[in-house]
Each structure stands twice: as structure tokens, then as C-alpha cells.
Motif scaffolding. Sequence first.
Motif, PDB file in Angstrom:
ATOM      1  N   MET A   1       6.263   2.965   6.833  1.00 53.12           N
ATOM      2  CA  MET A   1       5.654   3.829   7.690  1.00 53.12           C
ATOM      3  C   MET A   1       6.102   3.035   9.066  1.00 53.12           C
ATOM      4  SD  MET A   1       1.755   4.842   6.752  1.00 53.12           S
ATOM      5  CE  MET A   1       1.620   5.895   8.192  1.00 53.12           C
ATOM      6  N   GLN A   2       6.210   1.727   9.047  1.00 50.19           N
ATOM      7  CA  GLN A   2       6.662   0.861  10.392  1.00 50.19           C
ATOM      8  C   GLN A   2       8.101   1.446  10.625  1.00 50.19           C
ATOM      9  OE1 GLN A   2       4.187  -1.010  11.990  1.00 50.19           O
ATOM     10  NE2 GLN A   2       5.542  -0.882  13.722  1.00 50.19           N
ATOM     11  N   LEU A   3       8.884   1.678   9.658  1.00 55.18           N
ATOM     12  CA  LEU A   3      10.486   1.957  10.125  1.00 55.18           C
ATOM     13  C   LEU A   3      10.390   3.248  10.589  1.00 55.18           C
ATOM     14  CD1 LEU A   3      13.220   1.044   9.941  1.00 55.18           C
ATOM     15  CD2 LEU A   3      13.211   1.829   7.494  1.00 55.18           C
TER      16      LEU A   3
ATOM     17  N   VAL B   1       3.375  13.731   5.434  1.00 58.45           N
ATOM     18  CA  VAL B   1       4.632  13.064   4.468  1.00 58.45           C
ATOM     19  C   VAL B   1       4.159  12.669   3.123  1.00 58.45           C
ATOM     20  CG1 VAL B   1       6.964  11.889   4.208  1.00 58.45           C
ATOM     21  CG2 VAL B   1       6.025  12.472   6.462  1.00 58.45           C
ATOM     22  N   ALA B   2       4.818  12.858   2.147  1.00 60.74           N
ATOM     23  CA  ALA B   2       4.218  12.438   0.814  1.00 60.74           C
ATOM     24  C   ALA B   2       5.485  11.864   0.021  1.00 60.74           C
ATOM     25  CB  ALA B   2       3.503  13.286  -0.050  1.00 60.74           C
ATOM     26  N   THR B   3       5.599  11.208  -0.838  1.00 55.72           N
ATOM     27  CA  THR B   3       6.668  10.652  -1.712  1.00 55.72           C
ATOM     28  C   THR B   3       6.578  11.463  -2.976  1.00 55.72           C
ATOM     29  OG1 THR B   3       6.765   8.368  -1.111  1.00 55.72           O
ATOM     30  CG2 THR B   3       7.823   9.019  -3.060  1.00 55.72           C
ATOM     31  N   VAL B   4       5.297  11.908  -3.765  1.00 51.13           N
ATOM     32  CA  VAL B   4       5.452  12.725  -4.815  1.00 51.13           C
ATOM     33  C   VAL B   4       4.137  13.550  -4.279  1.00 51.13           C
ATOM     34  CG1 VAL B   4       4.465  12.544  -7.309  1.00 51.13           C
ATOM     35  CG2 VAL B   4       5.879  10.752  -6.200  1.00 51.13           C
ATOM     36  N   GLN B   5       4.575  14.797  -4.836  1.00 47.59           N
ATOM     37  CA  GLN B   5       3.659  15.994  -4.798  1.00 47.59           C
ATOM     38  C   GLN B   5       3.132  16.354  -6.204  1.00 47.59           C
ATOM     39  OE1 GLN B   5       3.815  18.357  -0.941  1.00 47.59           O
ATOM     40  NE2 GLN B   5       5.873  18.351  -1.743  1.00 47.59           N
ATOM     41  N   LEU B   6       2.158  16.405  -6.646  1.00 40.39           N
ATOM     42  CA  LEU B   6       1.765  16.888  -7.984  1.00 40.39           C
ATOM     43  C   LEU B   6       1.792  18.485  -8.159  1.00 40.39           C
ATOM     44  CD1 LEU B   6      -1.446  14.412  -8.513  1.00 40.39           C
ATOM     45  CD2 LEU B   6       1.118  14.189  -9.382  1.00 40.39           C
ATOM     46  N   ALA B   7       1.558  19.171  -7.089  1.00 33.28           N
ATOM     47  CA  ALA B   7       1.468  20.598  -6.980  1.00 33.28           C
ATOM     48  C   ALA B   7       2.360  21.102  -5.756  1.00 33.28           C
ATOM     49  CB  ALA B   7       0.226  21.067  -7.121  1.00 33.28           C
ATOM     50  N   GLY B   8       3.597  20.608  -5.638  1.00 33.74           N
ATOM     51  CA  GLY B   8       4.093  21.129  -4.408  1.00 33.74           C
ATOM     52  C   GLY B   8       4.526  22.516  -4.383  1.00 33.74           C
ATOM     53  N   ARG B   9       4.499  23.256  -3.078  1.00 31.61           N
ATOM     54  CA  ARG B   9       4.356  24.599  -3.213  1.00 31.61           C
ATOM     55  C   ARG B   9       5.712  25.135  -2.725  1.00 31.61           C
ATOM     56  NH1 ARG B   9      -0.653  26.026   0.385  1.00 31.61           N
ATOM     57  NH2 ARG B   9       0.748  27.888   0.558  1.00 31.61           N
TER      58      ARG B   9
ATOM     59  N   TRP C   1       2.204  12.390  15.522  1.00 33.66           N
ATOM     60  CA  TRP C   1       1.255  11.571  14.673  1.00 33.66           C
ATOM     61  C   TRP C   1       1.804  11.521  13.262  1.00 33.66           C
ATOM     62  CZ3 TRP C   1      -3.876   8.856  15.371  1.00 33.66           C
ATOM     63  CH2 TRP C   1      -4.104   8.612  16.564  1.00 33.66           C
ATOM     64  N   LEU C   2       1.795  10.648  12.548  1.00 31.53           N
ATOM     65  CA  LEU C   2       2.303  10.341  11.173  1.00 31.53           C
ATOM     66  C   LEU C   2       1.092  10.170  10.081  1.00 31.53           C
ATOM     67  CD1 LEU C   2       4.643  10.054   9.149  1.00 31.53           C
ATOM     68  CD2 LEU C   2       4.865   7.653   9.726  1.00 31.53           C
ATOM     69  N   MET C   3       1.298  11.283   9.136  1.00 35.93           N
ATOM     70  CA  MET C   3       0.284  11.021   8.037  1.00 35.93           C
ATOM     71  C   MET C   3       1.067  10.648   6.870  1.00 35.93           C
ATOM     72  SD  MET C   3      -2.268  14.167   8.520  1.00 35.93           S
ATOM     73  CE  MET C   3      -3.413  13.690   7.372  1.00 35.93           C
ATOM     74  N   TYR C   4       0.737   9.984   5.920  1.00 37.06           N
ATOM     75  CA  TYR C   4       1.562   9.581   4.642  1.00 37.06           C
ATOM     76  C   TYR C   4       0.679   9.181   3.397  1.00 37.06           C
ATOM     77  CZ  TYR C   4       4.456   7.248   1.143  1.00 37.06           C
ATOM     78  OH  TYR C   4       4.994   6.948  -0.157  1.00 37.06           O
ATOM     79  N   SER C   5       1.024   9.797   2.559  1.00 37.26           N
ATOM     80  CA  SER C   5       0.414   9.646   1.065  1.00 37.26           C
ATOM     81  C   SER C   5       1.552   9.353   0.246  1.00 37.26           C
ATOM     82  CB  SER C   5      -0.257  10.926   0.616  1.00 37.26           C
ATOM     83  OG  SER C   5      -1.341  11.294   1.542  1.00 37.26           O
ATOM     84  N   ASP C   6       1.496   8.382  -0.699  1.00 35.54           N
ATOM     85  CA  ASP C   6       2.413   8.042  -1.492  1.00 35.54           C
ATOM     86  C   ASP C   6       2.273   9.165  -2.689  1.00 35.54           C
ATOM     87  OD1 ASP C   6       4.030   5.843  -3.089  1.00 35.54           O
ATOM     88  OD2 ASP C   6       2.839   6.722  -4.761  1.00 35.54           O
ATOM     89  N   THR C   7       0.980   9.628  -3.207  1.00 34.52           N
ATOM     90  CA  THR C   7       1.071  10.663  -4.232  1.00 34.52           C
ATOM     91  C   THR C   7      -0.204  11.755  -3.646  1.00 34.52           C
ATOM     92  OG1 THR C   7       1.763   9.376  -6.013  1.00 34.52           O
ATOM     93  CG2 THR C   7       0.627  11.334  -6.505  1.00 34.52           C
TER      94      THR C   7
ATOM     95  N   ILE D   1       0.636  -1.174   0.018  1.00 30.44           N
ATOM     96  CA  ILE D   1      -0.039  -0.013  -0.187  1.00 30.44           C
ATOM     97  C   ILE D   1       0.941   1.162  -0.271  1.00 30.44           C
ATOM     98  CG2 ILE D   1      -1.916   1.275   1.297  1.00 30.44           C
ATOM     99  CD1 ILE D   1      -2.904  -1.368   2.414  1.00 30.44           C
ATOM    100  N   THR D   2       1.962   1.157   0.818  1.00 32.23           N
ATOM    101  CA  THR D   2       3.115   2.265   0.688  1.00 32.23           C
ATOM    102  C   THR D   2       4.397   1.755   0.164  1.00 32.23           C
ATOM    103  OG1 THR D   2       3.395   2.103   3.081  1.00 32.23           O
ATOM    104  CG2 THR D   2       1.615   3.343   2.528  1.00 32.23           C
ATOM    105  N   PRO D   3       4.605   1.661  -0.974  1.00 33.06           N
ATOM    106  CA  PRO D   3       5.894   0.883  -1.276  1.00 33.06           C
ATOM    107  C   PRO D   3       7.057   1.548  -1.354  1.00 33.06           C
ATOM    108  CG  PRO D   3       4.436   1.356  -3.342  1.00 33.06           C
ATOM    109  CD  PRO D   3       3.682   1.669  -1.997  1.00 33.06           C
TER     110      PRO D   3
END
Length: 645
Positions: A361-363, A410-418, A379-385, A355-357
Amino acid sequence: MVALNVLVYSGPGIGPNAHAYLLRTLRQFLSHRYAVIPPWESKAALLVMPGGRDQPYVASLSGEINARIRHWISRGGRYLGFCAGGYYGSGRCEFEPKHCDGSDGGARAGAAYPGYHYKTEDGARAAEVTVDQEKFRVGQNYWRNDPKNVRIYYNGGGYFLTDDFLGKPASKDVEVLVRYANDVTDPYDRSKRVANAPALIACRVGRGQAILTGLHPDYTMPYNRQLIAHLRAHDAFRRRLLGAIFAHLNMHADAHSMRLPARTPTFLAPARAQGVAQISQAMYGISSAAQKTTAGDAVLRDAKEDIHVISASPGVSQRRVPQQYQATVLKPKQLRPITDDGETEPRARRLDPGITPRFDMQLAITYMQQHRAHTCGSWLMYSDTTSSTQTFLESNTRLQSLLPNGTVNVATVQLAGRGRGRNAWVAPLGCLQFTMLLRHPGSKKAPVVLLQYLVSLAIVEAVKQRPGYEDLPMRLKWPNDLYGRQEPLVDSDDSDADSPEFVKLGGVLVGSSFKNGEFSLLFGMRRQCGQPAAHDYNDSHGTSLPAIPMELALALITAKFEEFYRKFLVMGFAPFLDMYYKNWLHSNQIVTLVDQGHERVRITGVDPDTGLLLTRSIHNPNAHYSLQPDGNSFDMLQGMISRKT
């Protein structure tokens, strides 16, 4: 040194939609390896000129800048010009049938089709073109049986008057890769049909190369709804044509960008050791605010989007999150909180790595627990994209109000990073990109404006505290950027090639709101974990410092910031001044203040109470200027500070 910047022209003449479409396209194809940034600077991997109007490009870049661009390309640089960028890259252009001077390449005639009008899409069309697939530098199986005739968005581009098109022997330095299939007419006489007109060409310029096109393969779906049906059917072919263009320029394009990336669900979990009561309270607050839909889903309605709240406690079957939604998934009982006495609760099954390749998150949670902090990174939030970690929290205000203090997104890819102002940032894969929520009390002793300095300092010091990384050449650029030193190119023709230069590694963006005597701050942070500075340091010092994994870097930075923040609340920024000056780039630097009549001044420091940059005039030592960090922009290349617009 490896060039990692893709530079996009953003000056006069750009079409109203061309810049946005182009940046989005370049990010999708190249952001896994390159940073896509708007201004011009040296030692780049690629210079891209978007669609718009050619004549303002020529006027804006004529003279020395134009000569520098041509010199840079001839020494091995790469140029990509779309539509007006193709006109600009030509040595001569004939447009309707007015004349304008270009900068390089061959001649260009346009528009290829009649009916073009500036600032409209009256002459736009889904132009049919023939792709000479064998000439592109891709494998035989690359095209996947794609048709050679495809439809690409067109609006006002021209065709190229190459030697072979004019009946002359073909030039060895110019290669036609794509031709218009039909309907092209002579701009001098629209009754004359033009067959096999070159639509996209590749040129050799000294040791460099350029691709010029009259088409817009960078456009996904234009605003002209009449064209959407034609273009959607050929969108996969368009994307593979773009990939082939980048391959022809010897750029490393992301293979996954052959399909449009979609936003993925966002997962939320407690990261640092917390009591069961705190975890349950946070869960209860979010779940209570959610509404039950007719389908039985728990949905938090917000101004921006619906956020699905999903409980994944042991014994409860895990349901798949709808792909079209961002989702907040609570998994507190699947984690292993570490107590003060070292005892742990039984480990439940970890989050499925499928799901989060690209982020473990566990690490990350394990590292967070090892590097103890109470609030930051709680707390940790994560999105791949995602669109942007910062925008996601800013837009979903109800969710933001319910999240525990110190939550990091946290995100690996941001489509519209600011970035600051209207800047947009995209980082290659391997960069740590996150936003932290911090609720900060209004305090004269700890002014909020100085927190951006404190965060930037914490990022640098978090890296340098690692054994072996103490002398890593990472520096701070006022007010909120991170830079690393790179050694010069061995084969560089630059006169200053023996001098190392600093390149941007990341930065900090702060958004704030104030209510009931308290600031709600969102610190957006971006940092390259691959560390070009470390790579160069290894080469020059014979060391083998590894890149710091994203999961570890997140724990180091949040823990170091909390250490600094607790001291800052009591003592202000004054105790950090010496450490800040040790890490910044500006001690005694002479710069030009554009808004003060180009006054030359020397930087003397930072006011620890207000955060203002302090300077003294070179010509009048009694004249002092104080500059606001959020109102001015510092151009390192030109040594100028000007008002941020």
C-alpha cells in the motif's frame, strides 16, 4: 505460448448447484495461475465438465464440437469430468439401466448407490472411498499422514468398468486412483454387492490426459445438512485429494488452497496529495456515522455487513481487526502526503507488510503521488481477499455514500469476482483487480454510457505511454474487454497456426445509480499485469519488457483516466474516436447479428453521442443496424453478436 484458461462447460444439463461449487473450487486451487472462465475456446489448459445430466451434454456437444474436444485432448489437452462430466467422458454408460452415448474413455455404470433422483439430494451421501495415494503424482510427504479411506460427497455418480475391474489385463492407458470402499451395488440388480469399484480414473488419450470421477470432491458443504457433519470432518482430506488430482493433470494448483481462504480486512487511506481538511472531513464523516457497540467498537451498520471503523493514529495502540468482519481502517496520520512545494510531513511507521503481504500500500500511494491526479484514486482501499471489490461497494451503500469521490477498492484475490451478466471472473495472482467510485454529473455532452469506452481506452493507453511499450499488441474488444495478441504455438496442429490470435487480458464492469441529477458509478476493472502480450512481444522482438507492478499500474490507469475524463466532460467522446479505433479489434470486421436473422454486417464504428455500435448490411448497403453495448454480447470466436441474457 502458455495456456492460461481453464474452461468450464455451462450449457444444458448442468446441475443446479454443480456449476457454482465447481467454479468456486477451481478458483481456489487454480486462480493464482489460470483464468477460470465459462465458455469453450481453443488453446486452453483444462476443460472441465461439471455435475448434472449426461444426456443433455451429449445432445448439446454431439457432432463437430464433440470431435473437436476429442481432437484437442488427443493433441495434449486435459479433461476433468465430475459425476455427469465423468459419464460424458466415458465411451459407454449404463444408467439405471438405460443407455446413453458418451464421448471418450471406457464404460461407466451407475448409479453406484440406489435412491438417486434428479433435482433432489435423496440419494446423496458422504461416500467412503479408498485413495491409492502412491499412484498420484505428488511427493511422499504430500498426504501428511492422511487416512486412505476418506468421505467425499456423492450424488448419482457411477463406477468405471475398467479392464482390471472386469478381470481382464489392466490397460496401460487407464489407471484407477480411487475406489469405492463399500456398499456399491449393481444398477441391474441392487441385491448384488460390487467390491472395489473404481470411483476415479486417469486416462491417457493420445498425447492428452483425462480424469473421470463419479464423486464430487469439488463440493465443499452441500445443502443436505445430514451430510455436513460427516463431510466437515474430512474436508482437509478432500482438499488435498483435489490438489492431487490437479497435480496428476500437471496443473499448477495453489498450495494455499489446502485451506479455505477467508475474507480479510479492508484498509482505507488517502492516496493522492490532499489537504488536511479534506482528510479530516472524510474521517469525520465515516466515524460520525459509526455506532459504538457494548464492547466499545466503532461500527458502521450497513445492509450487507458491519464495518469496523478503527483509528490508528500515532500514539493510539493498534488493535487487531476481527477476522470474521470486513473492516475499514483509517490510517491518515501514518502516511506522508507530498505538497506542491515538495515538502513532506514526517514519515510515521508504514503499514505492517505482514498485514498486506501481496500488495504494498505504501508503494502504491507513492506511485499515486508521483502520477498526479486530483480525483481518480484519491483514496485507496485494499483487501488481500474479498468477495468482490464491486459487490463490496454496491452492497454497503452507506459506506459508499461516505467515501470520497474517486476512491479505488483493490483486492489481490476475489472469491466471487463479477463480469457482465452472470459471468464470474477469477484472475491469477499478479492481476490488478479494483473498483473505482466516480460521481458523474448528468450531462448530454458527456453521456454516461460512453464512460466504459473511456475507461477501457485509458487502461490501454496508460500501458502504451510507458517507454518501450508503445507497440505492445493490446487491443479493445467492444464494448468493454481488453485483449492481447499471442503468437501461435510452435507445435500446433491447427491449420491456422501461423496466424496470431488475441486472448482476453481483462475487462471493465460498470454499475450505476442516479440521484439528484448525479450518477454514482462503480467501475470494476481487471487487468493482467503479468501481460502475456508483453511476454510474446519480448519473444518475437528480442526485447525484455518487464511486467508492470500492480501498484504502478493502478497509478498509471487512474491518472490516465482522469486526464481523459476532464477532456470528456467538456468535449464528449468525439475527440477520442481516432485513438479508440486505433486500439480496437473491429475496423471493417464482418460479423453475424443473431437477433436479425443471422444478418451478415460490417462494423463501421461507434456513435460518439450514444455509444451504439454502428453496422451496415453486407447484402443491402442501405440497411444499417445500431447495437446497444449493454444489451448485446460479442462472441469473438464465432464472429456473432447476440442479445445479452
